[in-house]
Design an enzyme around this catalytic site. Structure first.
Site, mmCIF file in Angstrom:
data_model
loop_
_atom_site.group_PDB
_atom_site.id
_atom_site.type_symbol
_atom_site.label_atom_id
_atom_site.label_comp_id
_atom_site.label_asym_id
_atom_site.label_seq_id
_atom_site.Cartn_x
_atom_site.Cartn_y
_atom_site.Cartn_z
ATOM 1 N N ASP A 133 0.813 -1.199 0.000
ATOM 2 C CA ASP A 133 0.000 0.000 0.000
ATOM 3 C C ASP A 133 0.862 1.270 0.000
ATOM 4 O OD1 ASP A 133 -2.178 1.709 0.256
ATOM 5 O OD2 ASP A 133 -2.315 1.455 2.429
ATOM 6 N N ASN A 160 7.068 -6.861 7.193
ATOM 7 C CA ASN A 160 5.802 -6.240 7.592
ATOM 8 C C ASN A 160 4.658 -7.047 6.993
ATOM 9 O OD1 ASN A 160 4.086 -3.869 8.565
ATOM 10 N ND2 ASN A 160 3.480 -4.057 6.415
ATOM 11 N N GLU A 161 3.778 -7.486 7.875
ATOM 12 C CA GLU A 161 2.555 -8.169 7.479
ATOM 13 C C GLU A 161 2.766 -9.276 6.448
ATOM 14 O OE1 GLU A 161 -0.673 -5.541 6.586
ATOM 15 O OE2 GLU A 161 -0.788 -4.903 8.680
ATOM 16 N N ASN A 220 0.051 -5.038 13.812
ATOM 17 C CA ASN A 220 -0.734 -3.952 13.215
ATOM 18 C C ASN A 220 -2.212 -4.285 13.398
ATOM 19 O OD1 ASN A 220 1.732 -3.037 12.336
ATOM 20 N ND2 ASN A 220 1.460 -3.681 10.208
ATOM 21 N N TYR A 258 -6.430 -2.925 13.112
ATOM 22 C CA TYR A 258 -7.407 -1.959 12.585
ATOM 23 C C TYR A 258 -8.826 -2.346 12.968
ATOM 24 C CZ TYR A 258 -3.557 0.000 9.891
ATOM 25 O OH TYR A 258 -2.372 0.605 9.531
ATOM 26 N N TYR A 275 -11.079 -1.541 9.475
ATOM 27 C CA TYR A 275 -11.341 -2.547 8.428
ATOM 28 C C TYR A 275 -12.375 -3.578 8.897
ATOM 29 C CZ TYR A 275 -7.466 -0.630 5.743
ATOM 30 O OH TYR A 275 -6.655 0.204 5.026
ATOM 31 N N TRP A 327 -0.478 4.737 12.748
ATOM 32 C CA TRP A 327 -0.362 4.692 11.290
ATOM 33 C C TRP A 327 -1.247 5.788 10.745
ATOM 34 C CZ3 TRP A 327 3.113 2.679 8.300
ATOM 35 C CH2 TRP A 327 2.898 2.642 6.917
HETATM 36 C C1 BDP Z 1 -1.327 -2.175 6.874
HETATM 37 C C2 BDP Z 1 -0.032 -2.032 6.094
HETATM 38 C C3 BDP Z 1 0.224 -0.600 5.623
HETATM 39 C C4 BDP Z 1 -1.041 -0.002 5.072
HETATM 40 C C5 BDP Z 1 -2.079 0.029 6.180
HETATM 41 C C6 BDP Z 1 -3.416 0.647 5.723
HETATM 42 O O1 BDP Z 1 1.060 -2.488 6.854
HETATM 43 O O2 BDP Z 1 1.248 -0.605 4.667
HETATM 44 O O3 BDP Z 1 -0.836 1.267 4.524
HETATM 45 O O4 BDP Z 1 -2.331 -1.293 6.578
HETATM 46 O O5 BDP Z 1 -4.271 -0.102 5.277
HETATM 47 O O6 BDP Z 1 -1.940 -3.352 6.537
HETATM 48 O O7 BDP Z 1 -3.561 1.851 5.789
#
Ligand code: BDP
Length: 625
Positions: A192, A433-434, A496, A498, A502, A579
């Site tokens: 992303d 990362n991820e 990470n 969300y 999400y 983030w």
């Molecule tokens: C995470 C990723 C990051 C994305 C972020 C997002 O590590 O690179 O920009 O989500 O969705 O999954 O904003």
């Protein structure tokens, strides 16, 4: 007559035959161990400025020998991404050529001359005066080659660089594979952020003495009560037999003699009443190394470094033996027009804003940054989680591609540790990362066990990190729904999350309830400190709603506050990285309005959103308590 014609033909073709006969060498990470320096024994010449540029969409440049001079080229800025400088190159992910002529003075004759390319995304091949020199894969780390034998003295010399940035599943970061559903984007990257192409960092020429030069210096720092200890390993190439290490700072000077055996020497220097490096006092000592052959000094190199230790207990990260909580962000190298190109005013501005907002750390998501970011972190006392470009790794599908991805990850680890090993600011290496497993499930109850082969791969990468640098912490940053076995390999568990973005969109309370439960479960299983390395919400600057609604400044602020509040209730949470630091460019897709990720707490041009003011009030106040 025939014989004469043949001779003539061979003579005419000779330079071409020579060019093709020679191989492109692979770069040696040792050649990026020390950043080029200007001093009494060394010269540097920065080739930043305007270069010649030409797209090669039919990939005919090599056959047509564009390395002998680019015809009908246009001007381009270096450093800078080609995507932002012209209208027809924004989404161009293919082959292009860069060219620069530069005068090399006779006074450099007799020295060893190298070329160092800070970053060429993604693969690069280099020619000097039309002769093939070397090649490199990977867009975010430097590489260097010796060019002494190819130079013309007191004359102009031509450097030609062919760069290719095709997005492929065999590369890291991965591209070209279909992400599926709403996550598809153009360009087709499996990550992303925009896959900015070209010469994104400076190209330097530099000299080192030919009799003997300092090839590598590795510093390891420790302390015992009030006495600092700096262990210095020096490698030289050439005829030096001995030398001296001097550490100066705080109006004091400490010295040790070294003597070489097999090109290597070590010293251990004690610093009484040491000033330890920390965010509160980022004090830097100068470590100066000279080498000699018994009669003359042959070379000199100096490094600024801080004396500090980094470790963990089962709940906390310890800097100099004392707990430290990491407050900060995941970032990007990203700015309008520069793209991913080094932009010095932006580097300075970002450190100014990190201080303003009360942060003490950040992660170089999702690739290593320009060395000036690292130098500034040392000076400003900002702790860095230094990440290789392994974003979005996956383990299913074609086994040849999988193998290539593993190999390039190993190369990145070697190059990154070689480049950044002497920065006190770097406290943790991140090897991914991820990474994502097949059949990922977003329900924490439903997380599947990892495929043992993928766990073995990460274990091997962690072993490599430890062999190369046993002094720092190591981690991989886990995705929502990723397997616990991978997280268990890290010294510090980084995740990470969300929930409330999400998943559970618009419902921050439901999101933080999931976060709280998951953190407790993870700690129960792993008994290691945890950092939430990403959490955030896209926020269009200037959009407001009361009560908060997704995409508004109020929602972002409430989301960040709620996550920080949860973290405050858990003694094993050792850091919270929002983030993201600033909005950044990514591919076009239905979840990315205007091709932008708007999770920044600062806008792309670094103006604060409401959340930035909130963080400042919270983080600066906390410091005083
Ligand atoms: C995470 C990723 C990051 C994305 C972020 C997002 O590590 O690179 O920009 O989500 O969705 O999954 O904003």
């Amino acid at each position: 007559m025939k014989l004469l014609k043949l001779k003539l033909f061979i003579m005419l073709c000779m330079p071409v035959l020579l060019a093709f006969a020679q191989e492109f060498k692979l770069s040696d990470p040792k050649d990026i161990a020390l950043y080029p320096q200007q001093n009494e024994y060394r010269n540097t010449l920065n080739l930043s400025g305007i270069w010649n540029f030409k797209k090669d969409s039919l990939n005919v440049g090599e056959k047509e020998q564009w390395f002998n001079g680019l015809k009908e080229s246009r001007s381009i800025a270096v450093p800078g991404s080609w995507n932002e400088q012209f209208e027809d190159t924004r989404d161009y992910m293919d082959v292009a050529w860069y060219e620069k002529e530069t005068y090399i003075p006779n006074s450099w004759k007799g020295e060893r001359v190298f070329i160092r390319i800070g970053s060429a995304n993604y693969t690069a091949k280099i020619w000097v005066n039309g002769v093939p020199l070397g090649k490199h894969e990977g867009g975010h780390l430097p590489f260097a080659f010796e060019i002494s034998a190819l130079l013309k003295w007191d004359a102009n010399n031509r450097v030609s660089i062919q760069i290719e940035n095709v997005l492929k599943p065999s590369r890291v970061p991965t591209g070209g594979a279909t992400a599926g559903g709403f996550f598809n984007s153009n360009p087709r990257a499996n990550f992303d952020f925009f896959p900015y192409s070209g010469l994104n960092r400076a190209v330097l020429l530099y000299t080192v003495p030919s009799t003997a030069f300092i090839r590598d210096v590795t510093l390891k720092t420790d302390f015992n009560s009030t006495t600092g200890v700096v262990e210095v390993k020096v490698e030289q190439e050439g005829k030096a037999t001995k030398g001296k290490v001097t550490i100066s700072g705080d109006n004091q000077k400490y010295e040790a003699n070294i003597s070489f055996s097999g090109g290597k020497a070590t010293a251990s220097v004690k610093i009484p009443n040491v000033r330890l490096w920390s965010p509160d006092d980022p004090f830097l000592y100068t470590v100066s190394v000279t080498i000699e052959d018994g009669k003359n000094t042959l070379d000199h190199f100096s490094i600024e470094t801080g004396v500090r230790t980094i470790s963990t207990n089962d709940k906390q990260i310890l800097l100099n033996g004392k707990p430290i909580f990491l407050k900060g962000f995941g970032k990007h190298e990203d700015f309008p027009i520069f793209g991913r190109g080094t932009a010095y005013p932006v580097i300075i501005k970002d450190y100014s804003l990190l201080k303003w907002v009360g942060a003490n750390s950040y992660r170089t998501s999702h690739y290593p940054y320009d060395e000036e970011y690292m130098n500034m972190a040392d000076r400003e006392g900002i702790l860095i989680i230094d990440e290789i470009p392994a974003v979005g790794l996956y383990f299913h599908g074609d086994t040849t591609e999988l193998k290539l991805r593993q190999e390039i990850c190993k190369q990145y680890i070697k190059e990154l540790i070689m480049r950044d090993k002497n920065h006190p600011s770097v406290v943790m290496w991140s090897i991914a990362n991820e990474p994502f497993p097949p059949n990922i499930s977003l329900s924490p109850k439903d997380v599947k066990p990892a495929d043992p082969k993928s766990t073995a791969l990460f274990a091997a990468l962690f072993k490599l990190v430890k062999d190369l640098d046993p002094t720092r912490l190591k981690t991989l940053v886990g995705v929502m729904g990723g397997p616990v076995e991978w997280l268990a390999l890290s010294d510090v568990v980084c995740i990470n999350r969300y929930w409330g973005w999400y998943t559970n969109p618009g419902d921050i309370n439901a999101g933080t309830a999931l976060l709280s439960k998951e953190l407790d479960d993870l700690y129960d299983q792993l008994k290691k400190p945890i950092i939430v390395t990403e959490f955030g919400a896209d926020t269009y600057p200037g959009m407001h709603a009361n009560p908060p609604e997704m995409f508004t400044e109020e929602y972002q602020t409430a989301f960040i506050k709620a996550y920080l509040d949860v973290a405050d209730t858990k003694s094993f949470v050792a850091g919270m990285h929002v983030w993201a630091f600033s909005d950044f460019k990514t591919g076009q897709g239905v979840i990315r309005f205007g091709g932008m990720n708007y999770k920044g707490v600062f806008t792309r041009d670094r103006r604060p959103k409401m959340a930035a003011h909130y963080l400042r009030s919270r983080w600066l106040k906390k410091e005083k308590e």
